[in-house]
Design an enzyme around this catalytic site. Structure first.
Site, short mmCIF file in Angstrom:
data_model
loop_
_atom_site.label_atom_id
_atom_site.label_comp_id
_atom_site.label_asym_id
_atom_site.label_seq_id
_atom_site.Cartn_x
_atom_site.Cartn_y
_atom_site.Cartn_z
N PRO A 24 0.82 -1.22 0.00
CA PRO A 24 0.00 0.00 0.00
C PRO A 24 0.85 1.27 0.00
O PRO A 24 0.54 2.24 -0.70
CB PRO A 24 -0.84 -0.13 1.27
CG PRO A 24 -0.96 -1.60 1.48
CD PRO A 24 0.39 -2.15 1.05
N GLU A 26 3.91 1.59 -1.21
CA GLU A 26 4.51 1.73 -2.53
C GLU A 26 3.50 2.32 -3.52
O GLU A 26 3.82 3.21 -4.30
CB GLU A 26 4.99 0.37 -3.05
CG GLU A 26 5.57 0.45 -4.45
CD GLU A 26 5.90 -0.90 -5.06
OE1 GLU A 26 6.46 -0.91 -6.17
OE2 GLU A 26 5.59 -1.93 -4.45
N ARG A 27 2.29 1.82 -3.47
CA ARG A 27 1.24 2.32 -4.37
C ARG A 27 0.93 3.77 -4.09
O ARG A 27 0.69 4.56 -5.02
CB ARG A 27 0.01 1.43 -4.25
CG ARG A 27 0.27 0.07 -4.82
CD ARG A 27 -0.80 -0.93 -4.50
NE ARG A 27 -0.45 -2.18 -5.18
CZ ARG A 27 -0.87 -3.37 -4.80
NH1 ARG A 27 -1.68 -3.50 -3.76
NH2 ARG A 27 -0.52 -4.44 -5.48
N ARG A 52 5.11 29.22 -28.13
CA ARG A 52 5.04 28.65 -29.48
C ARG A 52 3.98 29.37 -30.32
O ARG A 52 2.86 29.57 -29.88
CB ARG A 52 4.69 27.16 -29.38
CG ARG A 52 4.57 26.45 -30.70
CD ARG A 52 5.93 26.17 -31.28
NE ARG A 52 5.78 25.37 -32.50
CZ ARG A 52 6.59 25.47 -33.52
NH1 ARG A 52 7.62 26.28 -33.47
NH2 ARG A 52 6.40 24.72 -34.58
N GLY A 147 3.98 -1.48 -9.25
CA GLY A 147 3.25 -1.41 -7.99
C GLY A 147 1.95 -2.21 -8.05
O GLY A 147 1.11 -2.10 -7.17
#
Length: 161
Positions: A24, A26-27, A52, A147
């Site tokens: 969790p 890591e996510r 531009r 993940g």
């Protein structure tokens, strides 16, 4: 490779369990990263379209550009708000696997959709790797895979419905 028992981290045979315990977080880190990247790429794209020129005016002067970037801004705010909410939960050690999956899914999908629009606003330059937007397009695609793929996130969320 042999690792002396004194040098091992944790208990033998528990490596996968340790890994799963931190998924969790890591996510959630992926969601935080997506939020930050989205805001950064919006700033970059705004600078690009205001500089531009096409058909005697800046790309920013076209209503379509303004509307597309207004949508990107709204998504960036939504992602940041979601991430901030779950960050408070994480700091209280209350972030659930489902909430982390929601954060990762929503943030990475929003980043991908917005990034596609921002690449389009760069025209042909959006496809040239010398431009940060093209590099981001390649690099950020992985956020929907690592993940746990977003299909896995949907499965985690669906189990709680």
């Amino acid at each position: 490779m042999r690792v002396p028992v004194a040098n091992r981290l944790g208990e033998e045979g528990k490596g996968f369990a340790y890994l799963m315990q931190e998924l969790p977080q890591e996510r959630f880190i992926i969601a935080v990263s997506a939020a930050a990247k989205l805001e950064c790429l919006l700033e970059h794209t705004l600078a690009y379209v205001k500089d531009r020129r096409a058909f005697g005016q800046t790309v920013w002067d076209f209503q379509n550009t303004q509307f597309k970037l207004a949508d990107v801004k709204a998504q960036a705010v939504a992602v940041r708000t979601l991430v901030d909410h779950y960050l408070a939960e994480h700091m209280r050690r209350g972030l659930t696997a489902e909430e982390a999956a929601i954060a990762k899914l929503y943030a990475s999908e929003a980043l991908w959709k917005c990034l596609d629009d921002m690449v389009q606003l760069h025209g042909g330059y959006g496809y040239m790797m010398e431009y940060p937007i093209a590099r981001a397009f390649v690099d950020m695609r992985i956020s929907r895979i690592y993940g746990g793929s977003n299909e896995v996130m949907r499965d985690i969320i669906a189990r709680k419905l």
